[in-house]
Design a protein around this motif. Structure first.
Motif, PDB file in Angstrom:
ATOM      1  N   VAL A 207      68.159 110.129   8.094  1.00 41.82           N
ATOM      2  CA  VAL A 207      68.241 108.713   8.462  1.00 41.82           C
ATOM      3  C   VAL A 207      67.530 108.490   9.788  1.00 41.82           C
ATOM      4  CG1 VAL A 207      69.783 106.733   8.765  1.00 41.82           C
ATOM      5  CG2 VAL A 207      70.546 108.692   7.397  1.00 41.82           C
ATOM      6  N   GLY A 208      66.600 107.561   9.793  1.00 42.60           N
ATOM      7  CA  GLY A 208      65.861 107.260  11.018  1.00 42.60           C
ATOM      8  C   GLY A 208      66.258 105.935  11.606  1.00 42.60           C
ATOM      9  N   ARG A 209      65.482 104.888  11.267  1.00 45.81           N
ATOM     10  CA  ARG A 209      65.648 103.581  11.896  1.00 45.81           C
ATOM     11  C   ARG A 209      67.051 103.001  11.927  1.00 45.81           C
ATOM     12  NH1 ARG A 209      60.500 101.533   8.760  1.00 45.81           N
ATOM     13  NH2 ARG A 209      61.319 103.217   7.463  1.00 45.81           N
ATOM     14  N   PRO A 210      67.835 103.123  10.825  1.00 44.02           N
ATOM     15  CA  PRO A 210      69.175 102.531  10.907  1.00 44.02           C
ATOM     16  C   PRO A 210      69.967 103.079  12.093  1.00 44.02           C
ATOM     17  CG  PRO A 210      68.686 103.107   8.649  1.00 44.02           C
ATOM     18  CD  PRO A 210      67.562 103.679   9.480  1.00 44.02           C
ATOM     19  N   ILE A 211      69.706 104.315  12.508  1.00 43.22           N
ATOM     20  CA  ILE A 211      70.421 104.885  13.655  1.00 43.22           C
ATOM     21  C   ILE A 211      69.648 104.657  14.950  1.00 43.22           C
ATOM     22  CG2 ILE A 211      71.268 107.005  14.754  1.00 43.22           C
ATOM     23  CD1 ILE A 211      71.837 108.082  11.892  1.00 43.22           C
ATOM     24  N   ILE A 212      68.375 105.041  14.961  1.00 40.13           N
ATOM     25  CA  ILE A 212      67.675 105.025  16.258  1.00 40.13           C
ATOM     26  C   ILE A 212      67.372 103.613  16.762  1.00 40.13           C
ATOM     27  CG2 ILE A 212      66.719 107.348  15.874  1.00 40.13           C
ATOM     28  CD1 ILE A 212      63.967 106.087  15.527  1.00 40.13           C
ATOM     29  N   GLN A 213      67.337 102.646  15.836  1.00 44.26           N
ATOM     30  CA  GLN A 213      67.117 101.263  16.283  1.00 44.26           C
ATOM     31  C   GLN A 213      68.399 100.439  16.336  1.00 44.26           C
ATOM     32  OE1 GLN A 213      64.038  99.606  13.772  1.00 44.26           O
ATOM     33  NE2 GLN A 213      62.458 100.978  14.578  1.00 44.26           N
ATOM     34  N   ALA A 214      69.530 101.087  16.109  1.00 47.41           N
ATOM     35  CA  ALA A 214      70.807 100.351  16.119  1.00 47.41           C
ATOM     36  C   ALA A 214      71.156  99.926  17.539  1.00 47.41           C
ATOM     37  CB  ALA A 214      71.924 101.226  15.561  1.00 47.41           C
ATOM     38  N   GLU A 215      71.933  98.867  17.617  1.00 47.55           N
ATOM     39  CA  GLU A 215      72.378  98.415  18.935  1.00 47.55           C
ATOM     40  C   GLU A 215      73.214  99.515  19.590  1.00 47.55           C
ATOM     41  OE1 GLU A 215      74.626  94.441  19.857  1.00 47.55           O
ATOM     42  OE2 GLU A 215      72.822  94.155  18.606  1.00 47.55           O
ATOM     43  N   ASN A 216      74.062 100.123  18.766  1.00 50.07           N
ATOM     44  CA  ASN A 216      74.858 101.246  19.257  1.00 50.07           C
ATOM     45  C   ASN A 216      74.613 102.450  18.336  1.00 50.07           C
ATOM     46  OD1 ASN A 216      76.834 103.130  19.871  1.00 50.07           O
ATOM     47  ND2 ASN A 216      78.281 101.550  20.524  1.00 50.07           N
ATOM     48  N   PRO A 217      73.621 103.285  18.657  1.00 52.46           N
ATOM     49  CA  PRO A 217      73.253 104.394  17.780  1.00 52.46           C
ATOM     50  C   PRO A 217      74.393 105.374  17.515  1.00 52.46           C
ATOM     51  CG  PRO A 217      71.556 104.049  19.432  1.00 52.46           C
ATOM     52  CD  PRO A 217      72.715 103.184  19.821  1.00 52.46           C
ATOM     53  N   VAL A 218      75.245 105.590  18.518  1.00 51.49           N
ATOM     54  CA  VAL A 218      76.328 106.571  18.335  1.00 51.49           C
ATOM     55  C   VAL A 218      77.335 106.051  17.297  1.00 51.49           C
ATOM     56  CG1 VAL A 218      78.185 107.843  19.487  1.00 51.49           C
ATOM     57  CG2 VAL A 218      76.024 107.426  20.691  1.00 51.49           C
ATOM     58  N   ASP A 219      77.702 104.785  17.419  1.00 49.61           N
ATOM     59  CA  ASP A 219      78.630 104.202  16.443  1.00 49.61           C
ATOM     60  C   ASP A 219      78.028 104.203  15.046  1.00 49.61           C
ATOM     61  OD1 ASP A 219      80.487 103.734  18.337  1.00 49.61           O
ATOM     62  OD2 ASP A 219      80.257 101.546  18.391  1.00 49.61           O
ATOM     63  N   MET A 220      76.753 103.820  14.982  1.00 50.64           N
ATOM     64  CA  MET A 220      76.082 103.762  13.677  1.00 50.64           C
ATOM     65  C   MET A 220      76.018 105.146  13.043  1.00 50.64           C
ATOM     66  SD  MET A 220      74.847 102.067  11.277  1.00 50.64           S
ATOM     67  CE  MET A 220      74.292 100.414  11.644  1.00 50.64           C
ATOM     68  N   TYR A 221      75.691 106.163  13.855  1.00 50.90           N
ATOM     69  CA  TYR A 221      75.655 107.544  13.353  1.00 50.90           C
ATOM     70  C   TYR A 221      77.012 107.929  12.764  1.00 50.90           C
ATOM     71  CZ  TYR A 221      75.761 112.654  13.461  1.00 50.90           C
ATOM     72  OH  TYR A 221      75.924 113.972  13.117  1.00 50.90           O
ATOM     73  N   HIS A 222      78.077 107.620  13.487  1.00 57.47           N
ATOM     74  CA  HIS A 222      79.414 107.990  13.004  1.00 57.47           C
ATOM     75  C   HIS A 222      79.791 107.227  11.740  1.00 57.47           C
ATOM     76  CE1 HIS A 222      80.191 109.646  17.202  1.00 57.47           C
ATOM     77  NE2 HIS A 222      80.101 110.661  16.367  1.00 57.47           N
ATOM     78  N   LYS A 223      79.352 105.986  11.672  1.00 61.52           N
ATOM     79  CA  LYS A 223      79.653 105.173  10.492  1.00 61.52           C
ATOM     80  C   LYS A 223      78.945 105.781   9.266  1.00 61.52           C
ATOM     81  CE  LYS A 223      78.982 100.512   8.752  1.00 61.52           C
ATOM     82  NZ  LYS A 223      77.651 100.151   8.303  1.00 61.52           N
ATOM     83  N   ILE A 224      77.683 106.137   9.457  1.00 62.56           N
ATOM     84  CA  ILE A 224      76.913 106.722   8.349  1.00 62.56           C
ATOM     85  C   ILE A 224      77.472 108.088   7.974  1.00 62.56           C
ATOM     86  CG2 ILE A 224      74.632 107.649   7.726  1.00 62.56           C
ATOM     87  CD1 ILE A 224      73.419 105.288   9.308  1.00 62.56           C
ATOM     88  N   LYS A 225      77.840 108.865   8.981  1.00 64.57           N
ATOM     89  CA  LYS A 225      78.409 110.196   8.734  1.00 64.57           C
ATOM     90  C   LYS A 225      79.701 110.087   7.922  1.00 64.57           C
ATOM     91  CE  LYS A 225      79.763 114.425  11.078  1.00 64.57           C
ATOM     92  NZ  LYS A 225      80.195 115.001  12.342  1.00 64.57           N
ATOM     93  N   GLU A 226      80.507 109.116   8.303  1.00 61.44           N
ATOM     94  CA  GLU A 226      81.767 108.914   7.606  1.00 61.44           C
ATOM     95  C   GLU A 226      81.532 108.518   6.146  1.00 61.44           C
ATOM     96  OE1 GLU A 226      85.295 105.854   8.308  1.00 61.44           O
ATOM     97  OE2 GLU A 226      84.603 106.824  10.149  1.00 61.44           O
ATOM     98  N   GLU A 227      80.578 107.612   5.947  1.00 60.08           N
ATOM     99  CA  GLU A 227      80.276 107.167   4.588  1.00 60.08           C
ATOM    100  C   GLU A 227      79.729 108.330   3.737  1.00 60.08           C
ATOM    101  OE1 GLU A 227      77.850 103.576   4.352  1.00 60.08           O
ATOM    102  OE2 GLU A 227      77.606 103.890   2.186  1.00 60.08           O
ATOM    103  N   TRP A 228      78.898 109.150   4.372  1.00 66.95           N
ATOM    104  CA  TRP A 228      78.285 110.328   3.697  1.00 66.95           C
ATOM    105  C   TRP A 228      79.342 111.339   3.308  1.00 66.95           C
ATOM    106  CZ3 TRP A 228      74.873 112.915   1.072  1.00 66.95           C
ATOM    107  CH2 TRP A 228      74.498 114.230   1.361  1.00 66.95           C
ATOM    108  N   ASN A 229      80.421 111.433   4.071  1.00 69.26           N
ATOM    109  CA  ASN A 229      81.440 112.447   3.807  1.00 69.26           C
ATOM    110  C   ASN A 229      82.658 111.902   3.059  1.00 69.26           C
ATOM    111  OD1 ASN A 229      80.323 114.918   5.023  1.00 69.26           O
ATOM    112  ND2 ASN A 229      80.286 113.655   6.855  1.00 69.26           N
ATOM    113  N   SER A 230      82.581 110.619   2.677  1.00 72.08           N
ATOM    114  CA  SER A 230      83.767 110.051   2.018  1.00 72.08           C
ATOM    115  C   SER A 230      83.716 110.288   0.521  1.00 72.08           C
ATOM    116  CB  SER A 230      83.871 108.562   2.309  1.00 72.08           C
ATOM    117  OG  SER A 230      82.791 107.883   1.720  1.00 72.08           O
TER     118      SER A 230
END
Ligand code: C5P
Length: 230
Positions: A207-230
């Motif tokens: 995942v590139g832009r959805p994380i690196i261009q997010a307003e809060n990249p750390v939150d977005m990363y965790h959100k995506i990580k959570e979705e990926w592991n659910s």
């Protein structure tokens, strides 16, 4: 196996940007990042040393494609940087892919690029003179990579099932083009959510832009990580 951390594509132009981005994360959070051609050619092995020194895992995506002897020597140099995963072009052939693996001086996974997602079926027919469907060509390249003893391929999430059926369930499918619900597709034509990528059997997501261009990249990363592991 499935890697629990989404791989973050560090598609930034400069070393400074990388430092700033990585500093957003708490020191104890160990990431898995993708370093591509632009960053590596612009900054050299120093960028790998820097990321590694902070304890992150590295997918060095340089897509090697040359004669077997040259690829073997290049792989020896690159794997000495202690990266976790690298790429070659399956179009280089089974012998080249075997040589890539033989060149490893430290253990690392090697996966193959099949048909680039920028190649249309028409382009493939006209320019590569491959007269099958694009999907058949992708599956054929995946089989060649498996025959050469590589660990897997980069593919679109839509191809995972077909590739696993043609090779084996252990064969790695690393899938870019991932978008969490509600985020912009950008120039990606066929996207899939992290949850769906998990369901269809992707082993790694990039995942590139959805994380690196997010307003809060750390939150977005965790959100995506959570979705990926659910
Ligand atoms: O920003 P985005 O999430 O689209 O970035 C995806 C990353 O994966 C980029 O670094 C892109 O170059 C890479 N990639 C891709 N499609 C492929 C191979 C690699 O999007 N088939």
């Amino acid at each position: 196996m499935r890697e629990e951390r989404p791989i973050i594509a560090l598609d930034f132009p400069s070393f400074e940007d990388i430092k700033r981005f990585l500093a957003l994360f708490p020191e104890e959070e160990k990431l898995y990042v993708k370093i591509g051609m632009e960053l590596f050619y612009g900054n050299g092995p120093e960028i790998v040393h820097y990321v590694k020194s902070h304890g992150h895992s590295i997918f060095l995506d340089l897509k090697l494609h040359d004669i077997p002897n040259t690829v073997q020597s290049a792989m020896a140099m690159l794997s000495a940087l202690d990266v976790d995963m690298m790429t070659v072009h399956a179009a280089g052939g089974v012998e080249m892919m075997r040589a890539a693996k033989a060149g490893l001086s430290k253990p690392a996974k090697i996966i193959a690029v099949t048909q680039l997602t920028s190649t249309s079926e028409e382009n493939m027919r006209d320019w590569q003179n491959i007269q099958t469907s694009l999907q058949e060509s992708v599956v054929n390249y995946a089989k060649c990579a498996a025959e050469a003893g590589l660990d897997g391929v980069v593919c679109s999430a839509q191809e995972v099932e077909l590739i696993k059926t043609a090779t084996s369930n252990d064969f790695i499918c690393l899938t870019p083009g991932i978008r969490p619900k509600g985020s912009a597709a950008g120039d990606q034509k066929r996207v899939m959510t992290p949850y769906d990528a998990h369901q269809i059997g992707s082993n790694y997501i990039v995942v590139g832009r959805p994380i690196i261009q997010a307003e809060n990249p750390v939150d977005m990363y965790h959100k995506i990580k959570e979705e990926w592991n659910s």
